[in-house]
Design a protein around this motif. Structure first.
Motif, mmCIF file in Angstrom:
data_model
loop_
_atom_site.group_PDB
_atom_site.id
_atom_site.type_symbol
_atom_site.label_atom_id
_atom_site.label_comp_id
_atom_site.label_asym_id
_atom_site.label_seq_id
_atom_site.Cartn_x
_atom_site.Cartn_y
_atom_site.Cartn_z
ATOM 1 N N LEU A 284 37.707 -112.122 17.741
ATOM 2 C CA LEU A 284 38.453 -110.891 17.989
ATOM 3 C C LEU A 284 39.952 -111.171 18.073
ATOM 4 O O LEU A 284 40.758 -110.430 17.509
ATOM 5 C CB LEU A 284 37.955 -110.218 19.264
ATOM 6 C CG LEU A 284 38.660 -108.913 19.655
ATOM 7 C CD1 LEU A 284 38.550 -107.871 18.553
ATOM 8 C CD2 LEU A 284 38.080 -108.372 20.948
ATOM 9 N N CYS B 8 42.037 -109.511 25.995
ATOM 10 C CA CYS B 8 41.075 -110.418 25.358
ATOM 11 C C CYS B 8 41.366 -111.866 25.771
ATOM 12 O O CYS B 8 40.439 -112.641 26.007
ATOM 13 C CB CYS B 8 41.132 -110.251 23.843
ATOM 14 S SG CYS B 8 39.798 -111.068 22.957
ATOM 15 N N GLY C 106 35.838 -105.364 23.120
ATOM 16 C CA GLY C 106 37.088 -105.657 23.794
ATOM 17 C C GLY C 106 37.137 -105.282 25.258
ATOM 18 O O GLY C 106 37.484 -106.086 26.112
ATOM 19 N N PRO D 191 45.442 -104.923 23.909
ATOM 20 C CA PRO D 191 44.076 -105.420 23.709
ATOM 21 C C PRO D 191 44.028 -106.943 23.542
ATOM 22 O O PRO D 191 43.080 -107.588 23.981
ATOM 23 C CB PRO D 191 43.619 -104.715 22.425
ATOM 24 C CG PRO D 191 44.446 -103.468 22.387
ATOM 25 C CD PRO D 191 45.783 -103.864 22.950
ATOM 26 N N TYR D 192 45.057 -107.506 22.935
ATOM 27 C CA TYR D 192 45.099 -108.956 22.746
ATOM 28 C C TYR D 192 45.217 -109.658 24.101
ATOM 29 O O TYR D 192 44.523 -110.639 24.370
ATOM 30 C CB TYR D 192 46.279 -109.331 21.846
ATOM 31 C CG TYR D 192 46.217 -110.747 21.340
ATOM 32 C CD1 TYR D 192 45.521 -111.054 20.176
ATOM 33 C CD2 TYR D 192 46.849 -111.783 22.016
ATOM 34 C CE1 TYR D 192 45.458 -112.350 19.691
ATOM 35 C CE2 TYR D 192 46.789 -113.082 21.546
ATOM 36 C CZ TYR D 192 46.098 -113.358 20.390
ATOM 37 O OH TYR D 192 46.023 -114.652 19.921
ATOM 38 N N LEU E 220 35.075 -113.685 21.309
ATOM 39 C CA LEU E 220 36.448 -113.391 21.723
ATOM 40 C C LEU E 220 37.458 -114.112 20.845
ATOM 41 O O LEU E 220 38.507 -113.555 20.505
ATOM 42 C CB LEU E 220 36.646 -113.755 23.195
ATOM 43 C CG LEU E 220 35.876 -112.882 24.183
ATOM 44 C CD1 LEU E 220 35.952 -113.467 25.578
ATOM 45 C CD2 LEU E 220 36.389 -111.456 24.158
#
Length: 189
Positions: A132, A158, A28, A154-155, A129
């Protein structure tokens, strides 16, 4: 930004060993900050010394003991100070761009090859990605997750990494095609 802030931000999601932190960085955090595992271990030691993270020893029977680290209140306060400070503008520093800039003065075949390799590497990262992002949002669709997800930082980073990789892949393919076309035209003369 210093590596310390990226490490503190990664540790906001829980307690990690150095190994787990390195894996989290690879998946990440690498979208916006690159660090080698040795750098992470050294930074964890500094952060612990400064009281920004707390480490604890975990005894394991069948494996070597490990240390787990978590952000302390002082570490959260440091992240608050960092988040409130003005950000510096982003910039690009990429040796491939220097090579592309020389493409009309030196041989282009190796530059084209490197552009194609970068595009392929970007494709692989795009796939990672995407996986993820799906993992982070779970069963929720993206709009619902963005509005109601418990932790979206984190999203969001990303998503930026995904956009960067897609644009980078597309640019590499376009420039490789331009250079290939120029070679073809030159050969036809």
């Amino acid at each position: 930004m210093a590596l310390r802030h990226a490490v503190l931000a990664a540790l906001l999601d829980g307690e990690y060993s150095g190994y787990q932190l390195a894996k989290a960085f690879d998946i990440g955090v690498a979208n916006f900050w690159h660090a080698l595992p040795q750098q992470l271990y050294a930074e964890l030691a500094k952060l612990e010394k400064d009281g920004l993270v707390a480490g604890r020893q975990v005894v394991q029977e069948t494996r070597p003991n490990k240390r787990l680290f978590r952000v302390t209140d002082a570490g959260r306060a440091e992240l608050e100070r960092f988040a409130a400070a003005p950000s510096k503008p982003s910039f690009i520093r990429d040796d491939l761009l220097v090579k592309v800039q020389t493409a009309d003065r030196v041989g282009t075949a190796s530059v084209i090859e490197q552009l194609e390799e970068r595009a392929s590497a970007a494709d692989a990262k795009i796939e990672l990605l995407g996986a993820l992002l799906r993992q982070l949002r779970g069963e929720a669709d993206e709009d619902a997750f963005l509005l109601h997800g418990e932790r979206i930082g984190p999203y969001l980073t990303c998503l930026r990494g995904l956009a960067f990789e897609e644009e980078h892949r597309d640019w590499c393919r376009r420039i490789a095609a331009v250079l290939n076309r120029r070679l073809t035209i030159k050969a036809e003369r």
